[in-house]
Design an enzyme around this catalytic site. Sequence first.
Site, PDB file in Angstrom:
ATOM      1  N   GLU A 106     -18.685  -6.622  11.174  1.00 28.49           N
ATOM      2  CA  GLU A 106     -19.618  -5.904  12.038  1.00 28.49           C
ATOM      3  C   GLU A 106     -20.642  -6.822  12.690  1.00 28.49           C
ATOM      4  O   GLU A 106     -21.042  -6.603  13.838  1.00 28.49           O
ATOM      5  CB  GLU A 106     -20.332  -4.807  11.240  1.00 28.49           C
ATOM      6  CG  GLU A 106     -19.443  -3.648  10.836  1.00 28.49           C
ATOM      7  CD  GLU A 106     -18.657  -3.887   9.567  1.00 28.49           C
ATOM      8  OE1 GLU A 106     -17.854  -3.010   9.186  1.00 28.49           O
ATOM      9  OE2 GLU A 106     -18.847  -4.963   8.937  1.00 28.49           O
ATOM     10  N   LYS A 159       0.846  -1.188   0.000  1.00 32.48           N
ATOM     11  CA  LYS A 159       0.000   0.000   0.000  1.00 32.48           C
ATOM     12  C   LYS A 159       0.888   1.248   0.000  1.00 32.48           C
ATOM     13  O   LYS A 159       1.885   1.308   0.710  1.00 32.48           O
ATOM     14  CB  LYS A 159      -0.894  -0.023   1.245  1.00 32.48           C
ATOM     15  CG  LYS A 159      -2.110   0.859   1.175  1.00 32.48           C
ATOM     16  CD  LYS A 159      -3.034   0.570   2.357  1.00 32.48           C
ATOM     17  CE  LYS A 159      -4.292   1.405   2.281  1.00 32.48           C
ATOM     18  NZ  LYS A 159      -5.211   1.115   3.400  1.00 32.48           N
ATOM     19  N   ARG A 172     -24.670  -3.080   8.725  1.00 31.41           N
ATOM     20  CA  ARG A 172     -24.280  -4.431   8.321  1.00 31.41           C
ATOM     21  C   ARG A 172     -24.527  -5.453   9.423  1.00 31.41           C
ATOM     22  O   ARG A 172     -24.538  -6.649   9.163  1.00 31.41           O
ATOM     23  CB  ARG A 172     -22.804  -4.437   7.917  1.00 31.41           C
ATOM     24  CG  ARG A 172     -22.493  -3.486   6.773  1.00 31.41           C
ATOM     25  CD  ARG A 172     -21.019  -3.483   6.434  1.00 31.41           C
ATOM     26  NE  ARG A 172     -20.607  -4.767   5.906  1.00 31.41           N
ATOM     27  CZ  ARG A 172     -19.848  -4.930   4.828  1.00 31.41           C
ATOM     28  NH1 ARG A 172     -19.450  -3.885   4.151  1.00 31.41           N
ATOM     29  NH2 ARG A 172     -19.505  -6.117   4.435  1.00 31.41           N
TER      30      ARG A 172
END
Length: 641
Positions: free
Chosen positions: A375, A289, A403
Amino acid sequence: MTERPNTPLLDRVRVPADMKGLSDADLERLAGELRAETISAVSETGGHLGAGLGVVELTVALHAVFEAPKDRIIWDVSHQCYPHKILTGRRDRIRTLRQKDGLSGFTKRSESPYDPFGAAHSSTSISAALGFAVARDLGGAPEHGIGDAIAVIGDGAMSAGMAFEAMNNAGHLKKRLIVILNDNEMSIAPPVGAMSSYLSRLYAGAPFQELKAAAKGAVSLLPGPFQEGARRAKDVLKHMTVGGTLFEELGFSYVGPIDGHDLGQLLPVLRTVKARATGPILIHVITEKGKGYGPAEAARDKGHGVSKFDVITGEQKKAPSNAPSYTKVFAESLAQEAAEDDKISAVTAAMPDGTGLKLFAERYPSRCFDVGIAEQHAVTFSAGMAAGGLRPFCALYSTFLQRGYDQVVHDVAIQRLPVRFAIDRAGLVGADGATHAGSFDIGYLANLPGFVVMAAADEAELRHMVATAARHDEGPIAFRFPRGEGAGVEMPERGAPIEIGKGRMIREGKGVAILSFGARLSEVLLAAERLEAKGISPTVADARFAKPLDRELILDLAARHEALITIEEGAVGGFGSHVAQLLGDEGVFDAGLKFRSMVFPDTFIDQASPADMYRVAGMSAPDIEAKVLEVMGVAVVGQRA
């Protein structure tokens, strides 16, 4: 304005088809130019930088090998899609990213045929790609002409249950489906959990030997940091009791790992897969990244989310802060409560920085749990801790709590377990747009029996609400607060518990009363000042609670005023609906009360600054003023001045 990079090859690429005549060496140069253009664009707009820089070579390889938009490339979460947008006909608008009337920061179906599936939440790409594969094989709509379905998913997103539900189904259906696991060992926060540990060790040994040869996938050819991990993984596989990898057990052919920054590996693998794959296949690509931009590579979060910055130094251009952020106030307040109560624990779903729980984790590491992008698990995990005698705070963004809604109902509310939900990013959030707006939590929580639902009007109220939640053991309780800075009010040193279901009077007036729920209170007070100049002096109250309602306050306001207006940062079906139900049940409307409820319009509001989004929603001070004048029968002319 920063000088634009020199991009002679990229200038020739308007759509991916323009890449088909380029040599592999040209594609290498194109990747360098694409990285420079991405850095330059994000320096002017801000946004998600590190994720896109990590997939520059992968993006080039995918568009060079496959034939989008016929081949459907689906980016999971899609915060890494800026290079993709540059290559797919949107370069001329790339410096409008996340701006009002500009490009979305995520893939968006209505924006381009090269965005076959919209995203912004994680772990949806494999399910969607499998849906495209089935639509292709069953004929679908002929005009769509679906080719290959390719899902690009990160290692953090792969840790979520939905990804494995999709892979399990894909392995069963045996459809031709390509999943690219973009393994950068870093989602928004460093990934956690057994799945991440597995991926960091994984190295395939047996299948698809031809592909591995094409990829030059021998350990000795991997970059130094990857070689040791590959050797460790091979040792692990020697001791596995069942042959093959987890992915192969799910029915996928596995190829990898390969260096995701080496087009010499990416291009042969993708070309071979395109030519030969028959069923589901997973290509494991290792990337970094922030790759190729020193300041991002050096940053702890690899430049995940940045404001406008200087390209040379990487220094971000942040506006000076006049007040603490709501998130910081929550974090500090929770830490204060935890210092005096060792039963307080905290749970987040891969957002320790975003929710402020990094501070809590530093002080109380044994009581802070980052469960990854999960979640549903976060909610039920919190419920289990509550049932076990702890006082858990489940800290999630409003948009992500959606969610886990079944778990909120089934595992928390029905059992009346005292889980404390700290709901960050309530209301409209700005550049992330509709996908991240906290529009619905008031409605979907306040309709649950036994739930306490609060909203902070300012940062001082938030501190009091944290204290209130910490001491509430009778059932579930939630408090919501917006993104960004507080209102600049005087802060108490410690939070003081609020009586459950009790609001507060802010100013006394006559004729019309405005009952505010949440952080629109500052706009309500601005509207009241404007109305004073017109000879109207409204009463203003802060409801604090959507459930239980302050019946005494509401009925008193209704009895003493000609009109009552509620305002909230949420969709229809929330606080105003509960107030209307109370007034109807009590027969107040029979006495002639004029009632209006100001809520978000019945539409999804595209990205802009938060202030612009609230203007679009009709919930700024001039809009509140106009609503009062309308309900009082005063002609409204040019009220938005």
